[in-house]
Design an enzyme around this catalytic site. Structure first.
Site, mmCIF file in Angstrom:
data_model
loop_
_atom_site.group_PDB
_atom_site.id
_atom_site.type_symbol
_atom_site.label_atom_id
_atom_site.label_comp_id
_atom_site.label_asym_id
_atom_site.label_seq_id
_atom_site.Cartn_x
_atom_site.Cartn_y
_atom_site.Cartn_z
ATOM 1 C CG ASP A 23 -1.933 1.085 1.230
ATOM 2 O OD1 ASP A 23 -2.455 1.399 0.150
ATOM 3 O OD2 ASP A 23 -2.223 1.641 2.304
ATOM 4 C CG ASP A 37 -1.919 7.575 0.928
ATOM 5 O OD1 ASP A 37 -1.054 8.471 0.908
ATOM 6 O OD2 ASP A 37 -2.793 7.456 0.057
ATOM 7 C CG ASP A 77 -2.023 2.012 6.533
ATOM 8 O OD1 ASP A 77 -2.301 1.654 5.367
ATOM 9 O OD2 ASP A 77 -2.578 2.967 7.106
#
Length: 259
Positions: A13, A15, A209
């Protein structure tokens, strides 16, 4: 249980893993540099459909992160590929930005508000009541409802912003029609990304995250999953989920040595 095969391909990922509010996370540059030098297939993924891969490459370069355009996979690209497989050469009414409209143009879709095959909802910073009203009426008239991703909020320097999932809920309330979400945690996005780089889930890993999108999508696609604690999900949150990542690390810096 048999030992897992070595990791040969990486999906990560963007961000919360590589960047946070426009600033590179320590270790991101080293991780990407080692990936490029290793020659291993990799993809940087994002559920955000606003930008094209070329736009994202330029934005990341300004932060000092070198990611080739071909190694960027967005929910807009996954949505376009899905539609090209489902109904080639179709038409769509689109609420979204250049990342989505460009991806649809590239597969030969006609963008129209006259009897479209699909209403496609993506990310934008300028959701308008007029556009949402048009979407509701077209869906009520029979257009199929697709959304690029289910994220309810997006990040900004000023705080949370309503995102695609929130606007999709509004349209659903008005039409009683739920969209098909293409982006994470739908494993379709992950499998399409793996196919794009010629990788196999058995030898691939997903870094994210968020437990509810990144880890879940990686898990359902059959990959190993790494949760970093530099974004949305914190260590105290993990046990509230009925599934776990393969491993939890503090940040992307802890994974450089695994490449």
């Amino acid at each position: 249980m048999a030992d897992r095969k070595p990791i040969e391909s990486w999906l990560t990922d963007m961000d919360g893993v590589l960047i946070h509010e426009g600033v590179p996370i320590p270790g991101a540059d080293a991780f990407l540099k080692k990936l490029r030098e290793s020659g291993r297939p990799f993809l940087v993924l994002t559920n955000n459909s606003i930008y094209t891969p070329r736009d994202l490459r330029a934005r990341l370069m300004r932060m000092g992160l070198d990611v080739p355009e071909k190694n960027i996979w967005t929910s807009a690209l996954a949505t376009a590929q899905f539609l090209d497989d489902q109904r080639p050469g179709g038409s769509a009414y689109v609420i979204g930005e250049a990342g989505l409209t460009t991806a649809l143009h590239e597969i030969g879709y006609v963008l129209t508000d006259q009897d479209p095959d699909f209403v496609i909802l993506g990310e934008t910073r300028t959701y308008s009541f007029e556009a949402m009203t048009k979407a509701v009426r077209l869906i009520n008239d029979g257009a199929r409802f697709i959304a690029t991703n289910p994220d309810n909020v997006g990040p900004s320097a000023e705080g949370a912003l309503p995102a695609t999932g929130s606007v999709a809920a509004l349209i659903t309330a008005a039409t009683r029609r739920k969209p098909y979400f293409v982006g994470k945690p739908n494993p379709l996005m992950m499998r399409a990304g793996l196919n794009a780089i010629g990788a196999h889930s058995e030898t691939s890993a997903m870094i994210g995250d968020r437990m509810d999108t990144d880890v879940l999508a990686g898990l359902e696609a059959g990959m190993r999953t790494f949760l970093v604690l530099t974004g949305v999900t914190q260590a105290k949150d993990i046990d509230s989920y009925p599934f776990r990542p393969s491993r939890v690390v503090d940040s992307i810096a802890d994974l450089v040595e695994h490449i």
